[in-house]
Write a protein that holds these residues in place. Structure first.
Motif, short mmCIF file in Angstrom:
data_model
loop_
_atom_site.label_atom_id
_atom_site.label_comp_id
_atom_site.label_asym_id
_atom_site.label_seq_id
_atom_site.Cartn_x
_atom_site.Cartn_y
_atom_site.Cartn_z
N GLY A 132 58.79 -43.75 55.53
CA GLY A 132 58.68 -44.52 56.77
C GLY A 132 57.83 -43.84 57.83
N LEU A 133 56.80 -43.13 57.40
CA LEU A 133 55.95 -42.45 58.37
C LEU A 133 54.50 -42.94 58.24
CD1 LEU A 133 57.35 -38.83 58.02
CD2 LEU A 133 57.68 -40.38 59.94
N GLU A 134 53.80 -42.82 59.36
CA GLU A 134 52.42 -43.27 59.40
C GLU A 134 51.51 -42.07 59.66
OE1 GLU A 134 51.38 -45.74 62.74
OE2 GLU A 134 50.13 -46.99 61.44
N PRO A 135 50.58 -41.79 58.76
CA PRO A 135 49.74 -40.59 58.87
C PRO A 135 48.92 -40.55 60.16
CG PRO A 135 49.50 -41.59 56.72
CD PRO A 135 50.29 -42.55 57.54
N VAL A 136 48.83 -39.38 60.73
CA VAL A 136 47.94 -39.13 61.85
C VAL A 136 46.72 -38.35 61.32
CG1 VAL A 136 47.69 -37.85 64.01
CG2 VAL A 136 49.78 -39.16 63.55
N SER A 137 47.01 -37.40 60.43
CA SER A 137 45.95 -36.64 59.79
C SER A 137 46.47 -36.12 58.46
CB SER A 137 45.54 -35.47 60.68
OG SER A 137 46.61 -34.56 60.80
N ARG A 139 45.48 -33.20 55.08
CA ARG A 139 44.56 -32.22 54.54
C ARG A 139 44.94 -31.84 53.12
NH1 ARG A 139 45.95 -27.11 58.44
NH2 ARG A 139 48.18 -26.96 57.99
N VAL B 84 52.53 -24.74 57.01
CA VAL B 84 52.07 -25.95 57.65
C VAL B 84 51.27 -25.65 58.91
CG1 VAL B 84 53.88 -27.40 56.69
CG2 VAL B 84 54.24 -26.31 58.90
N VAL B 104 55.04 -34.05 53.96
CA VAL B 104 54.81 -34.98 55.05
C VAL B 104 55.57 -34.45 56.25
CG1 VAL B 104 55.01 -37.35 55.84
CG2 VAL B 104 54.61 -36.89 53.42
N CYS B 106 56.75 -34.81 60.00
CA CYS B 106 56.95 -35.79 61.07
C CYS B 106 56.66 -35.13 62.41
CB CYS B 106 58.37 -36.32 61.04
SG CYS B 106 58.67 -37.55 62.34
N LEU B 107 55.72 -35.70 63.15
CA LEU B 107 55.36 -35.14 64.45
C LEU B 107 56.39 -35.49 65.51
CD1 LEU B 107 51.55 -36.00 64.28
CD2 LEU B 107 52.56 -33.72 64.16
N PHE B 113 59.10 -33.28 54.92
CA PHE B 113 59.58 -33.99 53.74
C PHE B 113 58.74 -33.58 52.53
CE2 PHE B 113 60.39 -36.62 57.45
CZ PHE B 113 61.70 -37.06 57.25
N VAL B 142 50.48 -33.98 55.14
CA VAL B 142 50.24 -35.17 55.94
C VAL B 142 51.03 -35.06 57.23
CG1 VAL B 142 50.30 -37.68 55.98
CG2 VAL B 142 50.05 -36.49 53.79
N HIS B 143 50.33 -35.01 58.34
CA HIS B 143 51.01 -35.05 59.63
C HIS B 143 51.13 -36.51 60.03
CE1 HIS B 143 51.10 -30.73 60.77
NE2 HIS B 143 50.20 -30.69 59.79
N ALA B 144 52.33 -36.90 60.37
CA ALA B 144 52.57 -38.34 60.53
C ALA B 144 53.55 -38.65 61.65
CB ALA B 144 53.11 -38.90 59.22
N ARG B 145 53.56 -39.90 62.05
CA ARG B 145 54.48 -40.34 63.09
C ARG B 145 55.47 -41.34 62.52
NH1 ARG B 145 54.17 -37.99 67.52
NH2 ARG B 145 52.18 -37.19 68.29
N CYS B 146 56.63 -41.37 63.17
CA CYS B 146 57.71 -42.23 62.71
C CYS B 146 57.39 -43.68 63.07
CB CYS B 146 59.01 -41.80 63.37
SG CYS B 146 60.44 -42.64 62.72
N ILE B 147 57.42 -44.55 62.08
CA ILE B 147 57.10 -45.95 62.33
C ILE B 147 58.15 -46.59 63.22
CG2 ILE B 147 56.90 -48.22 61.22
CD1 ILE B 147 55.64 -46.73 58.81
#
Lengths: 161, 161
Positions: A132-137, A139, B84, B104, B106-107, B113, B142-147
């Motif tokens: 349930g996460l959306e990538p920002v970046s 690598r 990381v 992954v 989460c920012l 994860f 993958v750096h990501a944000r919570c939907i």
DNA sequence: ACTAACTTGAGAATTAATCTCACTTTTCCC
DNA sequence: GGGAAAAGTGAGATTAATTCTCAAGTTAGT
């Protein structure tokens, strides 16, 4: 040998002034020297490398200013920061490459290659979605060995170290 | 709550003794405590965390020994080292997961994860081949944000910090 | 038990990066 | 142009994760 054309450098330098102005930051000799030093480099460099290169342009540049300027450049997207897990970071002038690049690190010659990695964003998205996460970046780093060395030859970049 | 079954831990502990013997290393109270502490942890931990956990088992464990033992465990494949890009590393007990895992991060909640990333090895190989290199290992972060947070909700793991 | 080799703990050392602060420089308003 | 407020700088101190040192303690064969 320097393969950057003088007119390109001048143009980039203009961009830098606009960039600073737009951020409300002042144009100083030190920042200009650091910026020029960055765009003189074709390859990856460390903060300490950059200090040396900048000082060749403006003797007065200090370590502190290099370390203060690098985040400005990276946050502004002019420089790419690369952490391959050593105890210091690498940087690379951003000349508008694709964002979909992987770092391939040769374990024989230590060189870092920036290689196109098609669909990496899409791939990262498909992985992040599972939680349930959306990538920002994203690598991708690949530690690898030279095939030629394995075949009894020598790593073509070995001599650079 | 600890979800590792006692019999599993005992078995792992045996594995550890064999592992040390095979490497010509001695079985000490400290190493055993550190090993047990590692396999008590479900989640990622830092070296400092591990020092605390180990000391709960054997008060005499020192920071130096934790830092000396971690490379033994990681090189032996018992522990996975995860960098990381912060100024300290994370570690994770290796319970025989797939090697094809991405991190992954989460920012919003800072949680890491470990997510299955099918075909990652194949993908890394196809990238490395472009410069005549053969992958030894690869990592995708993958750096990501919570939907849910984006949709006006809250990151489900936020409270853990 | 004996002993050589291996381990350990405590604290010093290392090192990339950050911070401090007195001193300069830039900007901008007049 | 001139002057002052704000921003920027250099030198060196500081931080913090990790590594190193070395005297003292343990282990594992004999």
């Amino acid at each position: 040998m320097d393969s950057i054309k003088p007119e390109d450098r001048r143009k980039s330098s203009e961009t830098f002034k606009e960039f600073l102005a737009q951020k409300g930051l002042r144009v100083t000799n030190q920042r200009t020297a650091i910026f020029d030093a960055v765009f003189n480099q074709e390859d990856h460099f460390t903060a300490e490398d950059l200090l040396d290169f900048s000082r060749e342009i403006d003797r007065s540049v200090s370590r502190a200013t290099v370390y203060r300027t690098l985040p400005i450049l990276t946050e502004g997207g002019l420089v790419k920061e690369i952490d391959v897990g050593r105890d210091y970071k690498f940087y690379l002038a951003n000349r508008g490459q694709k964002t979909e690049q992987a770092q391939v690190i040769c374990l024989d010659c230590e060189k870092i290659f920036e290689i196109e990695a098609p669909f990496m964003e899409w791939y990262a998205r498909s992985v992040a979605q599972k939680v349930g996460l959306e990538p920002v970046s994203q690598r991708l780093q690949v530690h690898a060995r030279c095939i030629r060395l394995k075949e009894g030859g020598s790593c073509p970049n070995r001599e650079s170290h």
